[in-house]
Write a protein that holds these residues in place. Structure first.
Motif, PDB file in Angstrom:
ATOM      1  N   PRO A   1       0.814  -1.223   0.000  1.00 34.57           N
ATOM      2  CA  PRO A   1       0.000   0.000   0.000  1.00 34.57           C
ATOM      3  C   PRO A   1       0.843   1.267   0.000  1.00 34.57           C
ATOM      4  N   LEU A   2       0.515   2.170  -0.900  1.00 37.88           N
ATOM      5  CA  LEU A   2       1.242   3.429  -1.019  1.00 37.88           C
ATOM      6  C   LEU A   2       1.269   4.169   0.311  1.00 37.88           C
ATOM      7  N   LYS A   3       0.150   4.158   1.024  1.00 38.65           N
ATOM      8  CA  LYS A   3       0.065   4.901   2.290  1.00 38.65           C
ATOM      9  C   LYS A   3       1.002   4.339   3.350  1.00 38.65           C
ATOM     10  N   ASP A   4       1.405   3.072   3.222  1.00 37.44           N
ATOM     11  CA  ASP A   4       2.290   2.442   4.211  1.00 37.44           C
ATOM     12  C   ASP A   4       3.757   2.500   3.808  1.00 37.44           C
ATOM     13  N   PHE A   5       4.030   2.436   2.506  1.00 37.32           N
ATOM     14  CA  PHE A   5       5.416   2.334   2.046  1.00 37.32           C
ATOM     15  C   PHE A   5       5.990   3.653   1.533  1.00 37.32           C
ATOM     16  N   TYR A   6       5.150   4.658   1.398  1.00 39.60           N
ATOM     17  CA  TYR A   6       5.638   5.968   0.955  1.00 39.60           C
ATOM     18  C   TYR A   6       6.132   6.751   2.165  1.00 39.60           C
ATOM     19  N   THR A   7       7.391   7.185   2.117  1.00 39.02           N
ATOM     20  CA  THR A   7       7.983   7.959   3.217  1.00 39.02           C
ATOM     21  C   THR A   7       8.494   9.279   2.656  1.00 39.02           C
ATOM     22  N   GLY A   8       7.579  10.222   2.511  1.00 37.37           N
ATOM     23  CA  GLY A   8       7.899  11.484   1.869  1.00 37.37           C
ATOM     24  C   GLY A   8       9.012  12.261   2.521  1.00 37.37           C
ATOM     25  N   SER A   9       9.170  12.118   3.836  1.00 36.47           N
ATOM     26  CA  SER A   9      10.205  12.874   4.534  1.00 36.47           C
ATOM     27  C   SER A   9      11.609  12.406   4.153  1.00 36.47           C
ATOM     28  N   PHE A  10      11.739  11.163   3.643  1.00 38.71           N
ATOM     29  CA  PHE A  10      13.048  10.634   3.260  1.00 38.71           C
ATOM     30  C   PHE A  10      13.369  10.900   1.793  1.00 38.71           C
ATOM     31  N   TYR A  11      12.364  11.268   1.009  1.00 35.96           N
ATOM     32  CA  TYR A  11      12.563  11.485  -0.414  1.00 35.96           C
ATOM     33  C   TYR A  11      12.847  12.955  -0.699  1.00 35.96           C
ATOM     34  N   SER A  12      13.530  13.178  -1.783  1.00 31.27           N
ATOM     35  CA  SER A  12      13.685  14.549  -2.264  1.00 31.27           C
ATOM     36  C   SER A  12      12.369  14.988  -2.910  1.00 31.27           C
ATOM     37  N   LEU A  13      12.215  16.283  -3.116  1.00 33.94           N
ATOM     38  CA  LEU A  13      11.017  16.793  -3.771  1.00 33.94           C
ATOM     39  C   LEU A  13      10.877  16.178  -5.167  1.00 33.94           C
ATOM     40  N   THR A  14      11.988  16.049  -5.870  1.00 33.12           N
ATOM     41  CA  THR A  14      11.960  15.459  -7.213  1.00 33.12           C
ATOM     42  C   THR A  14      11.450  14.028  -7.165  1.00 33.12           C
TER      43      THR A  14
ATOM     44  N   LEU B   1       2.591  15.090  -1.338  1.00 34.11           N
ATOM     45  CA  LEU B   1       3.506  16.227  -1.419  1.00 34.11           C
ATOM     46  C   LEU B   1       3.474  17.113  -0.177  1.00 34.11           C
ATOM     47  N   SER B   2       2.580  16.809   0.758  1.00 31.31           N
ATOM     48  CA  SER B   2       2.417  17.671   1.937  1.00 31.31           C
ATOM     49  C   SER B   2       3.696  17.745   2.770  1.00 31.31           C
ATOM     50  N   ALA B   3       4.519  16.675   2.724  1.00 30.50           N
ATOM     51  CA  ALA B   3       5.780  16.688   3.471  1.00 30.50           C
ATOM     52  C   ALA B   3       6.747  17.732   2.931  1.00 30.50           C
ATOM     53  N   LYS B   4       6.518  18.203   1.704  1.00 32.86           N
ATOM     54  CA  LYS B   4       7.395  19.190   1.069  1.00 32.86           C
ATOM     55  C   LYS B   4       6.747  20.569   0.998  1.00 32.86           C
ATOM     56  N   ALA B   5       5.639  20.737   1.705  1.00 29.50           N
ATOM     57  CA  ALA B   5       4.902  22.002   1.627  1.00 29.50           C
ATOM     58  C   ALA B   5       5.741  23.187   2.073  1.00 29.50           C
ATOM     59  N   ALA B   6       6.658  22.966   3.024  1.00 31.45           N
ATOM     60  CA  ALA B   6       7.491  24.061   3.534  1.00 31.45           C
ATOM     61  C   ALA B   6       8.576  24.461   2.535  1.00 31.45           C
ATOM     62  N   GLN B   7       8.867  23.592   1.574  1.00 26.43           N
ATOM     63  CA  GLN B   7       9.855  23.922   0.559  1.00 26.43           C
ATOM     64  C   GLN B   7       9.168  24.685  -0.588  1.00 26.43           C
ATOM     65  N   LYS B   8       9.952  25.009  -1.586  1.00 28.14           N
ATOM     66  CA  LYS B   8       9.368  25.666  -2.756  1.00 28.14           C
ATOM     67  C   LYS B   8       8.748  24.607  -3.671  1.00 28.14           C
ATOM     68  N   ALA B   9       7.709  23.970  -3.138  1.00 22.29           N
ATOM     69  CA  ALA B   9       7.030  22.904  -3.870  1.00 22.29           C
ATOM     70  C   ALA B   9       5.878  23.511  -4.661  1.00 22.29           C
ATOM     71  N   TYR B  10       6.173  23.993  -5.848  1.00 20.22           N
ATOM     72  CA  TYR B  10       5.151  24.634  -6.665  1.00 20.22           C
ATOM     73  C   TYR B  10       4.052  23.641  -7.051  1.00 20.22           C
ATOM     74  N   SER B  11       4.436  22.381  -7.195  1.00 16.07           N
ATOM     75  CA  SER B  11       3.438  21.359  -7.532  1.00 16.07           C
ATOM     76  C   SER B  11       2.400  21.241  -6.418  1.00 16.07           C
ATOM     77  N   TYR B  12       2.863  21.274  -5.175  1.00 18.30           N
ATOM     78  CA  TYR B  12       1.924  21.203  -4.040  1.00 18.30           C
ATOM     79  C   TYR B  12       1.013  22.426  -4.024  1.00 18.30           C
ATOM     80  N   ARG B  13       1.594  23.606  -4.230  1.00 16.39           N
ATOM     81  CA  ARG B  13       0.798  24.839  -4.199  1.00 16.39           C
ATOM     82  C   ARG B  13      -0.239  24.850  -5.313  1.00 16.39           C
ATOM     83  N   LEU B  14       0.148  24.359  -6.486  1.00 15.22           N
ATOM     84  CA  LEU B  14      -0.782  24.335  -7.607  1.00 15.22           C
ATOM     85  C   LEU B  14      -1.941  23.376  -7.332  1.00 15.22           C
ATOM     86  N   LEU B  15      -1.614  22.186  -6.786  1.00 18.83           N
ATOM     87  CA  LEU B  15      -2.664  21.230  -6.437  1.00 18.83           C
ATOM     88  C   LEU B  15      -3.605  21.816  -5.387  1.00 18.83           C
TER      89      LEU B  15
END
Length: 283
Positions: free
Chosen positions: A90-103, A175-189
């Motif tokens: 499951p994506l919700k269990d195996f996705y660890t956004g804090s460990f990944y880069s924004l890219t 993408l919420s884990a990257k909201a504090a960065q310049k995550a334009y994709s998150y802002r657009l969504l």
């Protein structure tokens, strides 16, 4: 006796029941006619009205059984829809956004959209798959859909727009884990989801690609953390084996102490240092 459903080319024996209700059972089945014992996810639909809605949805979408649904047939008063089984991750269990880069996060988001676009499911069923957490994350960070769908909430009126908006909400969460960065994709969504302005997956995909951060090389620490996150299952297994071995050594040492009064391998270790060359250290 396990349930067995049979079509002209398959004999499907249930090996695990994922869920059962008055509308449909979700089963993991083994094909007894396959020499390899191939596994399939089977939606055994008991409600005839739901069967009609599913068939109408497939016909309306113009999707043949050669794609997601590899076989469909009636047996024992039940209509079976058969899908190739893939291990649940499951994506919700195996996705660890804090460990990944924004890219990396944005790449996974793009993979989510592609999985939806190529799913081979009519939109009413795809909408349920998204709502019910049927997105899975492979070890190589590609995303694939699972087919363990509870059809009790099937709404024939769901369209691509409903699916695209639901998918956009999932991507925003990723993408919420990257909201504090310049995550334009998150802002657009965030901006477009509020207006529910996504009408298609193509539009959603273009937005992610246009707003994606430029690729850049990460530091050693981030790459190391990402490597650990990707291989956490393997690392856990190695640590488990090491800890088990240490526990066995300690138990064996205690047993030797009780039986012999000392630990033989420790005596061998220390006695080896009593003599160096021709010199004795105990004389």
């Amino acid at each position: 006796m396990d349930k067995i459903y049979q079509s002209q080319r398959m004999r499907l024996a249930c090996v695990r029941t994922v869920k059962s209700n008055s509308v449909n059972d979700i089963l993991i089945c083994r094909d007894l006619n396959s020499s390899a014992g191939a596994l399939y996810t089977v939606l055994a639909i008991k409600d005839h009205a739901v069967v009609r809605r599913c068939l109408e949805a497939f016909r309306h979408a113009g999707i043949s059984g050669e794609r997601a649904c590899v076989e469909s047939f009636s047996d024992q008063g039940v209509f079976c829809m058969v899908f190739v089984y893939r291990q649940e991750r499951p994506l919700k269990d195996f996705y660890t956004g804090s460990f990944y880069s924004l890219t990396e996060c944005e790449t996974i988001c793009s993979s989510v959209i592609i999985a939806c676009m190529t799913a081979g499911l009519p939109y009413p069923l795809l909408y349920l798959a998204l709502r019910q957490g049927q997105l899975n994350l492979a070890k190589d960070h590609t995303v694939y859909l699972g087919w363990q769908i509870d059809l009790s909430e099937l709404d024939s009126g769901r369209t691509e727009r409903d699916c695209a908006v639901e998918c956009a909400q999932i991507l925003r969460e990723l993408l919420s884990a990257k909201a504090a960065q310049k995550a334009y994709s998150y802002r657009l969504l965030e901006k477009k989801i509020g207006r529910k302005s996504y009408d298609s997956f193509t539009e959603l995909y273009k937005d992610i690609q246009i707003a994606a951060a430029p690729k850049k090389k990460r530091g050693i620490r981030k790459r190391l953390m990402a490597w650990i996150a990707r291989r956490q299952d393997m690392i856990f297994r190695i640590l488990l084996v090491v800890c088990t071995a240490l526990v066995l050594i300690v138990l064996a040492s205690l047993l030797c102490q009780l039986i012999f009064g000392d630990v033989p391998w420790l005596r061998l270790l220390f006695n080896g240092f009593k003599t160096i060359g021709t010199e004795s250290l105990t004389g």
